[in-house]
Every structure is written in structure tokens, then in C-alpha cells.
Motif scaffolding. Sequence first.
Motif, mmCIF file in Angstrom:
data_model
loop_
_atom_site.group_PDB
_atom_site.id
_atom_site.type_symbol
_atom_site.label_atom_id
_atom_site.label_comp_id
_atom_site.label_asym_id
_atom_site.label_seq_id
_atom_site.Cartn_x
_atom_site.Cartn_y
_atom_site.Cartn_z
ATOM 1 N N LEU A 5 4.669 -1.881 1.127
ATOM 2 C CA LEU A 5 3.704 -2.971 1.213
ATOM 3 C C LEU A 5 2.426 -2.543 1.924
ATOM 4 O O LEU A 5 1.319 -2.902 1.512
ATOM 5 C CB LEU A 5 4.327 -4.172 1.924
ATOM 6 C CG LEU A 5 5.434 -4.897 1.175
ATOM 7 C CD1 LEU A 5 6.106 -5.909 2.094
ATOM 8 C CD2 LEU A 5 4.893 -5.564 -0.078
ATOM 9 N N ILE A 6 2.569 -1.774 2.981
ATOM 10 C CA ILE A 6 1.393 -1.293 3.715
ATOM 11 C C ILE A 6 0.591 -0.323 2.852
ATOM 12 O O ILE A 6 -0.640 -0.396 2.802
ATOM 13 C CB ILE A 6 1.810 -0.653 5.056
ATOM 14 C CG1 ILE A 6 2.355 -1.742 5.987
ATOM 15 C CG2 ILE A 6 0.641 0.088 5.698
ATOM 16 C CD1 ILE A 6 3.026 -1.227 7.230
ATOM 17 N N THR A 16 17.093 1.085 6.440
ATOM 18 C CA THR A 16 16.231 2.019 5.713
ATOM 19 C C THR A 16 15.526 1.307 4.565
ATOM 20 O O THR A 16 14.326 1.508 4.345
ATOM 21 C CB THR A 16 17.049 3.213 5.185
ATOM 22 O OG1 THR A 16 17.652 3.880 6.292
ATOM 23 C CG2 THR A 16 16.175 4.182 4.422
ATOM 24 N N GLY A 17 16.238 0.467 3.845
ATOM 25 C CA GLY A 17 15.633 -0.280 2.746
ATOM 26 C C GLY A 17 14.529 -1.217 3.212
ATOM 27 O O GLY A 17 13.478 -1.328 2.572
ATOM 28 N N LEU A 18 14.757 -1.880 4.342
ATOM 29 C CA LEU A 18 13.737 -2.780 4.879
ATOM 30 C C LEU A 18 12.488 -2.010 5.302
ATOM 31 O O LEU A 18 11.364 -2.436 5.030
ATOM 32 C CB LEU A 18 14.298 -3.570 6.061
ATOM 33 C CG LEU A 18 15.294 -4.667 5.718
ATOM 34 C CD1 LEU A 18 15.962 -5.205 6.981
ATOM 35 C CD2 LEU A 18 14.609 -5.793 4.962
ATOM 36 N N THR A 50 -1.231 5.632 -8.121
ATOM 37 C CA THR A 50 -0.578 6.458 -7.117
ATOM 38 C C THR A 50 0.538 5.673 -6.439
ATOM 39 O O THR A 50 1.604 6.201 -6.167
ATOM 40 C CB THR A 50 -1.598 6.939 -6.068
ATOM 41 O OG1 THR A 50 -2.642 7.644 -6.729
ATOM 42 C CG2 THR A 50 -0.945 7.840 -5.046
ATOM 43 N N LEU A 51 0.289 4.406 -6.185
ATOM 44 C CA LEU A 51 1.311 3.564 -5.585
ATOM 45 C C LEU A 51 2.535 3.468 -6.489
ATOM 46 O O LEU A 51 3.662 3.574 -6.045
ATOM 47 C CB LEU A 51 0.761 2.162 -5.308
ATOM 48 C CG LEU A 51 1.768 1.145 -4.804
ATOM 49 C CD1 LEU A 51 2.308 1.562 -3.452
ATOM 50 C CD2 LEU A 51 1.145 -0.216 -4.734
ATOM 51 N N ARG A 52 2.312 3.290 -7.743
ATOM 52 C CA ARG A 52 3.426 3.191 -8.700
ATOM 53 C C ARG A 52 4.221 4.495 -8.735
ATOM 54 O O ARG A 52 5.447 4.488 -8.795
ATOM 55 C CB ARG A 52 2.895 2.846 -10.073
ATOM 56 C CG ARG A 52 3.978 2.559 -11.040
ATOM 57 C CD ARG A 52 3.437 1.998 -12.308
ATOM 58 N NE ARG A 52 4.533 1.785 -13.224
ATOM 59 C CZ ARG A 52 4.426 1.149 -14.337
ATOM 60 N NH1 ARG A 52 3.284 0.664 -14.707
ATOM 61 N NH2 ARG A 52 5.457 1.003 -15.109
ATOM 62 N N GLU A 53 3.539 5.617 -8.666
ATOM 63 C CA GLU A 53 4.238 6.911 -8.632
ATOM 64 C C GLU A 53 5.036 7.044 -7.340
ATOM 65 O O GLU A 53 6.134 7.573 -7.353
ATOM 66 C CB GLU A 53 3.230 8.052 -8.753
ATOM 67 C CG GLU A 53 2.582 8.143 -10.119
ATOM 68 C CD GLU A 53 1.416 9.105 -10.154
ATOM 69 O OE1 GLU A 53 1.043 9.649 -9.083
ATOM 70 O OE2 GLU A 53 0.861 9.303 -11.243
ATOM 71 N N ILE A 73 2.913 -11.321 3.432
ATOM 72 C CA ILE A 73 4.187 -10.667 3.101
ATOM 73 C C ILE A 73 4.482 -9.508 4.052
ATOM 74 O O ILE A 73 5.647 -9.246 4.386
ATOM 75 C CB ILE A 73 4.219 -10.208 1.621
ATOM 76 C CG1 ILE A 73 5.609 -9.720 1.223
ATOM 77 C CG2 ILE A 73 3.188 -9.124 1.356
ATOM 78 C CD1 ILE A 73 6.643 -10.774 1.172
ATOM 79 N N ILE A 74 3.441 -8.828 4.526
ATOM 80 C CA ILE A 74 3.654 -7.726 5.467
ATOM 81 C C ILE A 74 4.160 -8.275 6.796
ATOM 82 O O ILE A 74 5.122 -7.761 7.368
ATOM 83 C CB ILE A 74 2.364 -6.900 5.645
ATOM 84 C CG1 ILE A 74 2.041 -6.167 4.344
ATOM 85 C CG2 ILE A 74 2.507 -5.915 6.802
ATOM 86 C CD1 ILE A 74 0.721 -5.426 4.354
#
Length: 66
Positions: A47-48, A38-40, A58-61, A6-7
Motif C-alpha cells: 500500500l505504501i 508477514t502477510g499484514l 512497476t507496482l504490478r510487477e 487504507i494505510i
Amino acid sequence: MSELPIIQKTYDLIKWYVPILNRLPHSHKFMLGDRMITGLYDLLDTLIIAKYSSDKLTLREHQNYI
């Protein structure tokens, strides 16, 4: 660590889509084009971060601030 598909596919999408957005008429390029680019890049960034993050909370935050 191998790259997540996906990355790579998101990166390929950016490489393909940015030149198309740069050909938009001036009146749309800076409003619509910049927002989409900007969104892309935000998606690629998230993803990274997700790939290398061991703390998924932390990712969710982080996603709440995007």
C-alpha cells in the motif's frame, strides 16, 4: 500529501492484531502467527509503495513477487 485511510487502517490492524497473535500457543505462534504477521506487513508495504509510485506497472510487477 495526506495519508490514505487504507494505510492508516492497515497499520491500526497490525497494532491491534500482533499482540493477539503473540498470545497464541507456542505450537501455533511460529507457524500461523508469523505467516499472518508477514502477510499484514506485506500488505502495508504494498500500500505504501502504491501511494508513492508514479509507475503503476512497476507496482504490478512487485506484487507478482509477493
